[in-house]
Design a protein around this motif. Sequence first.
Motif, PDB file in Angstrom:
ATOM      1  N   PHE A 114      32.342  12.958 -66.409  1.00 44.29           N
ATOM      2  CA  PHE A 114      32.926  14.294 -66.189  1.00 44.29           C
ATOM      3  C   PHE A 114      31.818  15.153 -65.588  1.00 44.29           C
ATOM      4  N   GLY A 115      31.995  15.476 -64.297  1.00 49.45           N
ATOM      5  CA  GLY A 115      30.923  16.160 -63.578  1.00 49.45           C
ATOM      6  C   GLY A 115      29.691  15.276 -63.553  1.00 49.45           C
ATOM      7  N   ASP A 116      28.541  15.854 -63.862  1.00 50.30           N
ATOM      8  CA  ASP A 116      27.299  15.087 -63.851  1.00 50.30           C
ATOM      9  C   ASP A 116      26.982  14.496 -65.224  1.00 50.30           C
ATOM     10  N   LEU A 117      27.893  14.670 -66.149  1.00 49.05           N
ATOM     11  CA  LEU A 117      27.699  14.123 -67.498  1.00 49.05           C
ATOM     12  C   LEU A 117      28.568  12.885 -67.670  1.00 49.05           C
ATOM     13  N   PHE A 118      28.219  12.080 -68.646  1.00 53.93           N
ATOM     14  CA  PHE A 118      29.085  10.924 -68.922  1.00 53.93           C
ATOM     15  C   PHE A 118      28.994  10.489 -70.375  1.00 53.93           C
ATOM     16  N   LEU A 119      30.033   9.783 -70.772  1.00 56.04           N
ATOM     17  CA  LEU A 119      30.062   9.125 -72.079  1.00 56.04           C
ATOM     18  C   LEU A 119      30.017   7.630 -71.826  1.00 56.04           C
ATOM     19  N   GLU A 120      29.296   6.903 -72.682  1.00 50.65           N
ATOM     20  CA  GLU A 120      29.373   5.452 -72.607  1.00 50.65           C
ATOM     21  C   GLU A 120      30.200   4.934 -73.773  1.00 50.65           C
ATOM     22  N   VAL A 121      30.850   3.809 -73.523  1.00 50.04           N
ATOM     23  CA  VAL A 121      31.772   3.239 -74.503  1.00 50.04           C
ATOM     24  C   VAL A 121      31.076   2.133 -75.281  1.00 50.04           C
ATOM     25  N   ARG A 122      31.123   2.217 -76.599  1.00 53.88           N
ATOM     26  CA  ARG A 122      30.628   1.124 -77.443  1.00 53.88           C
ATOM     27  C   ARG A 122      31.788   0.604 -78.293  1.00 53.88           C
ATOM     28  N   ALA A 123      31.929  -0.698 -78.374  1.00 47.80           N
ATOM     29  CA  ALA A 123      32.990  -1.287 -79.193  1.00 47.80           C
ATOM     30  C   ALA A 123      32.538  -1.261 -80.652  1.00 47.80           C
ATOM     31  N   THR A 124      33.327  -0.594 -81.512  1.00 48.60           N
ATOM     32  CA  THR A 124      32.978  -0.521 -82.934  1.00 48.60           C
ATOM     33  C   THR A 124      34.186  -0.891 -83.794  1.00 48.60           C
ATOM     34  N   PRO A 125      34.689  -2.126 -83.628  1.00 50.85           N
ATOM     35  CA  PRO A 125      35.864  -2.547 -84.401  1.00 50.85           C
ATOM     36  C   PRO A 125      35.539  -2.693 -85.889  1.00 50.85           C
ATOM     37  N   GLY A 126      36.597  -2.741 -86.703  1.00 53.43           N
ATOM     38  CA  GLY A 126      36.417  -2.930 -88.143  1.00 53.43           C
ATOM     39  C   GLY A 126      37.362  -2.037 -88.928  1.00 53.43           C
ATOM     40  N   HIS A 127      37.456  -0.761 -88.536  1.00 57.40           N
ATOM     41  CA  HIS A 127      38.487   0.114 -89.107  1.00 57.40           C
ATOM     42  C   HIS A 127      39.820  -0.268 -88.463  1.00 57.40           C
ATOM     43  N   THR A 128      39.841  -0.353 -87.128  1.00 61.40           N
ATOM     44  CA  THR A 128      40.922  -1.031 -86.414  1.00 61.40           C
ATOM     45  C   THR A 128      40.250  -1.981 -85.429  1.00 61.40           C
ATOM     46  N   LEU A 129      41.059  -2.875 -84.910  1.00 63.12           N
ATOM     47  CA  LEU A 129      40.549  -3.860 -83.958  1.00 63.12           C
ATOM     48  C   LEU A 129      40.043  -3.197 -82.675  1.00 63.12           C
ATOM     49  N   GLY A 130      40.659  -2.078 -82.309  1.00 64.05           N
ATOM     50  CA  GLY A 130      40.349  -1.477 -81.008  1.00 64.05           C
ATOM     51  C   GLY A 130      39.488  -0.239 -81.070  1.00 64.05           C
ATOM     52  N   CYS A 131      38.843   0.024 -82.195  1.00 62.85           N
ATOM     53  CA  CYS A 131      38.007   1.231 -82.334  1.00 62.85           C
ATOM     54  C   CYS A 131      36.840   1.216 -81.358  1.00 62.85           C
ATOM     55  N   VAL A 132      36.614   2.344 -80.708  1.00 63.18           N
ATOM     56  CA  VAL A 132      35.399   2.504 -79.911  1.00 63.18           C
ATOM     57  C   VAL A 132      34.665   3.772 -80.340  1.00 63.18           C
ATOM     58  N   THR A 133      33.374   3.806 -80.024  1.00 59.22           N
ATOM     59  CA  THR A 133      32.557   5.003 -80.211  1.00 59.22           C
ATOM     60  C   THR A 133      32.127   5.466 -78.828  1.00 59.22           C
ATOM     61  N   TYR A 134      32.321   6.749 -78.564  1.00 62.17           N
ATOM     62  CA  TYR A 134      31.893   7.323 -77.293  1.00 62.17           C
ATOM     63  C   TYR A 134      30.535   7.998 -77.506  1.00 62.17           C
ATOM     64  N   VAL A 135      29.569   7.648 -76.675  1.00 60.44           N
ATOM     65  CA  VAL A 135      28.210   8.181 -76.839  1.00 60.44           C
ATOM     66  C   VAL A 135      27.783   8.884 -75.555  1.00 60.44           C
ATOM     67  N   THR A 136      27.225  10.084 -75.689  1.00 59.03           N
ATOM     68  CA  THR A 136      26.754  10.777 -74.486  1.00 59.03           C
ATOM     69  C   THR A 136      25.650   9.961 -73.824  1.00 59.03           C
ATOM     70  N   GLY A 137      25.516  10.154 -72.525  1.00 56.65           N
ATOM     71  CA  GLY A 137      24.639   9.333 -71.710  1.00 56.65           C
ATOM     72  C   GLY A 137      23.183   9.427 -72.091  1.00 56.65           C
ATOM     73  N   ASP A 138      22.454   8.416 -71.636  1.00 59.77           N
ATOM     74  CA  ASP A 138      21.017   8.385 -71.817  1.00 59.77           C
ATOM     75  C   ASP A 138      20.415   8.757 -70.470  1.00 59.77           C
ATOM     76  N   GLY A 139      19.696   9.847 -70.396  1.00 57.48           N
ATOM     77  CA  GLY A 139      19.126  10.234 -69.103  1.00 57.48           C
ATOM     78  C   GLY A 139      18.644  11.660 -69.158  1.00 57.48           C
ATOM     79  N   PRO A 140      17.827  12.047 -68.149  1.00 57.15           N
ATOM     80  CA  PRO A 140      17.167  13.358 -68.193  1.00 57.15           C
ATOM     81  C   PRO A 140      18.147  14.539 -68.158  1.00 57.15           C
ATOM     82  N   ASP A 141      19.309  14.373 -67.518  1.00 54.63           N
ATOM     83  CA  ASP A 141      20.226  15.506 -67.423  1.00 54.63           C
ATOM     84  C   ASP A 141      21.365  15.417 -68.429  1.00 54.63           C
ATOM     85  N   GLN A 142      21.261  14.477 -69.340  1.00 47.40           N
ATOM     86  CA  GLN A 142      22.307  14.316 -70.350  1.00 47.40           C
ATOM     87  C   GLN A 142      21.869  15.048 -71.627  1.00 47.40           C
ATOM     88  N   PRO A 143      22.836  15.383 -72.489  1.00 49.91           N
ATOM     89  CA  PRO A 143      22.500  16.168 -73.694  1.00 49.91           C
ATOM     90  C   PRO A 143      21.435  15.504 -74.570  1.00 49.91           C
TER      91      PRO A 143
END
Lengths: 260, 260
Positions: A114-143
Motif C-alpha cells: 500500500f503506497g511505499d509500505l508493505f505487509l509480508e505474509v507469514r503462515a501461522t496455522p494452528g488456531h485454524t488451518l489457514g491462519c496468517v500473520t501480517y507483518v510490516t516490512g523490513d526496510g529503512p522506510d518501513q515502520p
Amino acid sequence: TTRSSSHPRSNNLLFRQLFEKESSTYTYLLADRSHPDKPALLIDPVDKMVERDLSLVKELGLKLIYAMNTHVHADHVTGSGLIKNKIPGVKSIISKASNSQADLLIEAGDKICFGDLFLEVRATPGHTLGCVTYVTGDGPDQPQPRMAFTGDALLIRGCGRTDFQGGSSLQLYKSVHSQIFTLPKDTLLFPAHDYKGFTVSTVEEEMLYNPRLTKEEEAFKNIMENLKLPYPKMIDIAVPANMVCGLQDVSAKPVEATSN
Amino acid sequence: TTRSSSHPRSNNLLFRQLFEKESSTYTYLLADRSHPDKPALLIDPVDKMVERDLSLVKELGLKLIYAMNTHVHADHVTGSGLIKNKIPGVKSIISKASNSQADLLIEAGDKICFGDLFLEVRATPGHTLGCVTYVTGDGPDQPQPRMAFTGDALLIRGCGRTDFQGGSSLQLYKSVHSQIFTLPKDTLLFPAHDYKGFTVSTVEEEMLYNPRLTKEEEAFKNIMENLKLPYPKMIDIAVPANMVCGLQDVSAKPVEATSN
Ligand SMILES: [Fe+2]
Ligand SMILES: [Fe+2]
C-alpha cells in the motif's frame, strides 16, 4: 528487565486500532499517508462496524484498497464483503489455505503493498488451518519497530483455541515459535482480540510472560487439550459467511496474489 | 485532506492504552524507559482493573510513582487509592479545583515529571469544575507528536456531559477551544472513554469533525442542554468515593504540588 517500546515510528504510516465490544475484536487501519493517494487497508473488519470504519477512512482522506482477514473467524462476521459493496475497487484478501473466496488468495512470502509500505505474509496455522500473520516490512522506510497482526495465533498473554477449523495445538506452537518469536524483540504485536483491555504487546513480552507459549511443547499441548471451552456460539453462522467475505452472494472470483 | 499521524515517537516513552469494558474507560500507562528507574504513571486507573495494571507495570519492570486522575469520575471508581495501598510510595494526583483528596493537588501550569519526561497540566473545566487535561511536554526529548489526555473534556467526535458536578457547557466550549484546539494539529488525543471502539484522534481531526465542538458557542450550548441523558447511575457511589482516591478511609493528606 524488559526493554519495551510501544509504538511504531514511521512518518509514512497512519495507524489506527479499532475495537468491537461484543466479540472483543480489533480491526486495524493502516495507510501510507505520504503517498498522494493515501492508500489504505483494513485488517479484520467486523460487519456491524463497517459504517464506523468507512466513515473514518473518508474523514482521514484515505483510499481504501484492501479489506483483509487474518483467518476465517468463528466469533463474528467479517466486514470485507460489505466494504466491497460500498467501495467498488476494494479487494478482499484471505489466505489460500483457508479455502475461502476472496479477490486475492495470499500465501507465505507474499507482499501486500500500500503506497511505499508493505505487509509480508507469514503462515501461522494452528488456531485454524489457514491462519496468517501480517507483518510490516523490513526496510529503512518501513515502520520501526515492526508490527505483527497475529489474528488469533498469538493473543496478549494467550492464544486462540485449537479445537475447531483444522486447529492443532502442536502446529500452533510451531507457528508462534518459528514465525512470530523469531521477529525482532521489539516487534509490536497486535492481536485480533483482547478480553482484558490490553491493546498491544511485544515479542519480548510474550516470550517472557505468555502463560501458554512459554511452556514446553508437550505442556502447551496439555493446556490446549484441557481448556474445556464451550462450543463457539457464532461458529455455525460466522464460518460459512466468512468463507465468502461475510456475504452469501459475494461476487469475488478468487485469483492468486502475485507471489513474492 | 487531513494530515494525520497516529502515534507518538520518542525512544524514551513507553506507552500503553488499557480498556475497561463496562464503563468503556481508558487507562493510560506512561513511563520513561530510558531512565534507570523506569519511572511510570497511570492516568485514570479503574478500581477493578488494578490487578491487571499493576501486573503489567511489574512485568515491564517499571517503578510506578503516580496514580492520577483527569477528574472526579461519575461512572466508575478510581483505582488510585487501591494502588497506593498496594505499592507504598505511589502518590495520587488530582486537581485542586476538584475539591478532592490526593497526595498532590495540581493546577494549570504544573509539570508532572517522570524521569526525563513530563506532563503539563491544563485546566479544562466544563464537564466538571475540576477537569484537567494532561499534555506531554514540549521539547526536543519529549514525545513527538505531543499527546493530550483529555479526560471527558474532549471525547473522540464527542465530549462529556455538562449537567452535573459543576459542569457548564459554555465553560467546556471555552476550555476545549482555548486549551486543546490550540495545541499542534498533529497532537494525539487520548480520551477517558470511547463508546464506539475508537482509540485515538488528533486535534486536527476533532477541529474538523467533532459534531459538537465544531459548532458555534450558542449552538453547542443548545446541543448540550438538550441531550436528555439519564441520571448517571454510578454517580452517587462513584463521586464521593473518587473524591478520596476511591477509598473511604484513604490516608492521603492533601498537599500542594510544586507549581511551575
Ligand atoms: Fe478466530
Ligand atoms: Fe467524567
